[in-house]
Scaffold this motif. Structure first.
Motif, mmCIF file in Angstrom:
data_model
loop_
_atom_site.group_PDB
_atom_site.id
_atom_site.type_symbol
_atom_site.label_atom_id
_atom_site.label_comp_id
_atom_site.label_asym_id
_atom_site.label_seq_id
_atom_site.Cartn_x
_atom_site.Cartn_y
_atom_site.Cartn_z
ATOM 1 N N UNK A 35 0.839 -1.204 0.000
ATOM 2 C CA UNK A 35 0.000 0.000 0.000
ATOM 3 C C UNK A 35 0.873 1.254 0.000
ATOM 4 N N UNK A 36 1.940 1.256 0.804
ATOM 5 C CA UNK A 36 2.844 2.406 0.827
ATOM 6 C C UNK A 36 3.444 2.657 -0.551
ATOM 7 N N UNK A 37 3.853 1.606 -1.233
ATOM 8 C CA UNK A 37 4.453 1.784 -2.552
ATOM 9 C C UNK A 37 3.455 2.418 -3.524
ATOM 10 N N UNK A 38 2.208 2.075 -3.378
ATOM 11 C CA UNK A 38 1.195 2.669 -4.238
ATOM 12 C C UNK A 38 0.919 4.125 -3.852
ATOM 13 N N UNK A 39 0.992 4.413 -2.552
ATOM 14 C CA UNK A 39 0.703 5.770 -2.069
ATOM 15 C C UNK A 39 1.878 6.728 -2.262
ATOM 16 N N UNK A 40 3.087 6.188 -2.360
ATOM 17 C CA UNK A 40 4.298 7.011 -2.334
ATOM 18 C C UNK A 40 4.266 8.210 -3.278
ATOM 19 N N UNK A 41 3.791 8.066 -4.528
ATOM 20 C CA UNK A 41 3.815 9.229 -5.429
ATOM 21 C C UNK A 41 2.930 10.385 -4.978
ATOM 22 N N UNK A 42 1.973 10.117 -4.076
ATOM 23 C CA UNK A 42 1.046 11.167 -3.640
ATOM 24 C C UNK A 42 1.466 11.820 -2.326
ATOM 25 N N UNK A 43 2.518 11.303 -1.692
ATOM 26 C CA UNK A 43 2.950 11.809 -0.390
ATOM 27 C C UNK A 43 3.857 13.027 -0.572
ATOM 28 N N UNK A 44 3.542 14.092 0.125
ATOM 29 C CA UNK A 44 4.327 15.320 0.028
ATOM 30 C C UNK A 44 5.743 15.071 0.547
ATOM 31 N N UNK A 45 6.770 15.506 -0.192
ATOM 32 C CA UNK A 45 8.160 15.310 0.250
ATOM 33 C C UNK A 45 8.375 15.864 1.656
ATOM 34 N N UNK A 46 9.174 15.134 2.441
ATOM 35 C CA UNK A 46 9.486 15.562 3.795
ATOM 36 C C UNK A 46 8.474 15.128 4.838
ATOM 37 N N UNK A 47 7.484 14.338 4.446
ATOM 38 C CA UNK A 47 6.467 13.873 5.388
ATOM 39 C C UNK A 47 7.008 12.771 6.288
ATOM 40 N N UNK A 48 6.336 12.567 7.407
ATOM 41 C CA UNK A 48 6.579 11.417 8.266
ATOM 42 C C UNK A 48 5.471 10.397 8.020
ATOM 43 N N UNK A 49 5.849 9.191 7.596
ATOM 44 C CA UNK A 49 4.890 8.130 7.300
ATOM 45 C C UNK A 49 5.143 6.977 8.258
ATOM 46 N N UNK A 50 4.096 6.510 8.924
ATOM 47 C CA UNK A 50 4.222 5.405 9.877
ATOM 48 C C UNK A 50 3.422 4.208 9.387
ATOM 49 N N UNK A 51 4.075 3.060 9.351
ATOM 50 C CA UNK A 51 3.428 1.799 9.029
ATOM 51 C C UNK A 51 3.282 0.984 10.305
ATOM 52 N N UNK A 52 2.124 0.414 10.540
ATOM 53 C CA UNK A 52 1.972 -0.538 11.643
ATOM 54 C C UNK A 52 2.141 -1.937 11.058
ATOM 55 N N UNK A 53 3.186 -2.638 11.500
ATOM 56 C CA UNK A 53 3.460 -4.003 11.061
ATOM 57 C C UNK A 53 2.918 -4.954 12.128
ATOM 58 N N UNK A 54 1.806 -5.645 11.850
ATOM 59 C CA UNK A 54 1.096 -6.365 12.910
ATOM 60 C C UNK A 54 1.819 -7.559 13.520
ATOM 61 N N UNK A 55 2.637 -8.277 12.729
ATOM 62 C CA UNK A 55 3.276 -9.458 13.306
ATOM 63 C C UNK A 55 4.532 -9.812 12.537
ATOM 64 N N UNK A 56 5.190 -10.888 12.979
ATOM 65 C CA UNK A 56 6.412 -11.354 12.338
ATOM 66 C C UNK A 56 6.120 -12.412 11.291
ATOM 67 N N UNK A 57 7.148 -12.765 10.534
ATOM 68 C CA UNK A 57 6.962 -13.701 9.440
ATOM 69 C C UNK A 57 7.258 -15.142 9.774
ATOM 70 N N UNK A 58 7.677 -15.432 11.005
ATOM 71 C CA UNK A 58 8.036 -16.804 11.342
ATOM 72 C C UNK A 58 6.850 -17.751 11.273
ATOM 73 N N UNK A 59 5.631 -17.222 11.350
ATOM 74 C CA UNK A 59 4.437 -18.080 11.248
ATOM 75 C C UNK A 59 3.950 -18.211 9.803
ATOM 76 N N UNK A 60 4.728 -17.678 8.870
ATOM 77 C CA UNK A 60 4.358 -17.729 7.453
ATOM 78 C C UNK A 60 5.446 -18.392 6.613
ATOM 79 N N UNK A 61 6.319 -19.149 7.258
ATOM 80 C CA UNK A 61 7.428 -19.763 6.538
ATOM 81 C C UNK A 61 6.960 -20.832 5.554
ATOM 82 N N UNK A 62 5.821 -21.458 5.830
ATOM 83 C CA UNK A 62 5.300 -22.502 4.941
ATOM 84 C C UNK A 62 4.421 -21.934 3.834
ATOM 85 N N UNK A 63 4.201 -20.618 3.847
ATOM 86 C CA UNK A 63 3.335 -20.022 2.831
ATOM 87 C C UNK A 63 4.067 -18.882 2.123
ATOM 88 N N UNK A 64 3.976 -17.702 2.642
ATOM 89 C CA UNK A 64 4.515 -16.509 1.982
ATOM 90 C C UNK A 64 6.007 -16.625 1.675
#
Length: 372
Positions: A293-322
């Motif tokens: 989503x950030x990559x898609x939004x990036x062109x619309x974000x004003x330079x010098x902004x602060x952008x925060x992403x909430x990363x909900x969890x780790x990837x160790x529970x997705x080793x058999x999939x993603x």
């Protein structure tokens, strides 16, 4: 301001003051600046890394809030009460740890998409696990069937309590602290907040804090293609759990989101793979959705902004999939070029294209990601 289950005070010092032991470590997760995630991006990007909660995800906050409130009120009594909840994984694990700590019986109703690893974690904490395998005949979804099974258990088990993450205001309340932590670290200077939505507890809690604190933050809700939350452009089966929902939760207030980005399963995979390659952060599927989503939004974000992403969890529970190449290839084909970084020559030069350019680092377009 005294603790109130229905309201949270702006600036409250912690999600659950006075706790000891492992539960005292819920919340206070690190805010990490990401310098390599989006090449050429002219704003600062920060990640709220929720995998550092003791149960491994942002759901620890919700679980603690929903259980602790009832323990303090006397409605949940160890040795007598039973907690029954529907969860695809992370909330169940958070509840299992918390119920194990307090000596409460827990029955988790999961479905066939829940990984064997998560089921083993739940049982290690002492939780009882029921797996729903047959989808709802009307919608074809598993969630309605899980909710029906929860209702059946509540009807026959004495002193049973369902936290009901989809409707419980304590879920939202927990995430006012999430947003408070971010605001305190950045001095209230948050121009954009990008977060995944499922129960919408994180969305509503963060939005409530933003309003109460008078922050000028644009909230971008990241939903799944095929979800019913924010009018998905298409209807399809979803492979990656953790965001989106097949049932609209009572907690949802569409006005909490200033913008909505719909992300496909493939975009989740690409976002996860780019995040681990560029920032060495192994994150889960909904984190990949936020990155895309950030990559898609990036062109619309004003330079010098602060952008925060909430990363909900780790990837160790997705080793058999993603993170499993065979799983990805079987479901999406040969898509590995979407996150492969440009090759470098002996002097560090880019061998894949013009200087400073790469054919593989741009956002995944909708045309490329028609698969869910």
């Amino acid at each position: 301001m005294p603790y109130d289950e229905g309201k949270a005070a702006v600036g409250r010092p912690s999600p659950a003051p006075g706790l000891k032991g492992i539960l005292s470590t819920v919340g206070g997760t690190p805010l990490i600046e990401l310098e390599r995630l989006v090449p050429g991006f002219t704003s600062r990007v920060y990640a709220k890394a929720e995998r550092f909660n003791p149960g491994g995800s942002v759901k620890d906050r919700s679980a603690l809030s929903m259980v602790l409130g009832r323990i303090r009120s006397g409605e949940l009594v160890p040795g007598r009460s039973t907690v029954v909840e529907s969860s695809s994984g992370n909330l169940a694990i958070g509840l299992a740890q918390i119920c194990g700590y307090f000596g409460l019986r827990l029955i988790c109703v999961v479905d066939a998409r829940t990984t064997e690893q998560n089921i083993r974690i739940l049982r290690a904490y002492g939780a009882e696990v029921e797996v729903v395998t047959q989808p709802d005949p009307e919608t074809g979804e598993l969630l309605p069937q899980r909710l029906r099974r929860v209702a059946e258990l509540l009807g026959r088990i004495p002193h049973a309590y369902c936290p009901d993450q989809y409707a419980n205001p304590l879920n939202s309340l927990a995430h006012q602290s999430t947003m408070r932590e971010i605001a305190e670290e950045l001095g209230g200077e948050i121009d954009h907040l990008v977060l995944a939505v499922g129960t919408t507890g994180t969305l509503s809690g963060c939005a409530e804090y933003i309003r109460a604190a008078g922050l000028r933050t644009t909230v971008h809700a990241v939903d799944a293609v095929g979800s019913r939350l924010f009018d998905s452009p298409v209807s399809c089966a979803r492979l990656v759990p953790g965001h989106g929902a097949s049932v609209v939760p009572p907690l949802l207030d569409p006005s909490d989101a200033d913008d909505v980005v719909h992300v496909t399963d493939l975009e989740c995979v690409v976002g996860c793979r780019r995040l681990v390659r560029r920032e060495a952060i192994l994150a889960g599927g909904s984190s990949g959705a936020v990155v895309s989503a950030l990559e898609r939004l990036a062109p619309t974000v004003r330079p010098g902004s602060n952008v925060v992403l909430i990363l909900p969890d780790g990837g160790d529970r997705y080793l058999d999939t993603i993170y499993d190449d065979a799983w990805v290839r079987e479901r999406f084909g040969e898509v590995f070029h979407l996150w492969k970084e440009p090759e470098r020559g002996p002097g560090g030069g880019d061998l894949t294209g013009p200087r400073g350019a790469s054919r593989t680092t741009g956002p995944v377009t909708r045309k490329e990601t028609v698969l869910c």
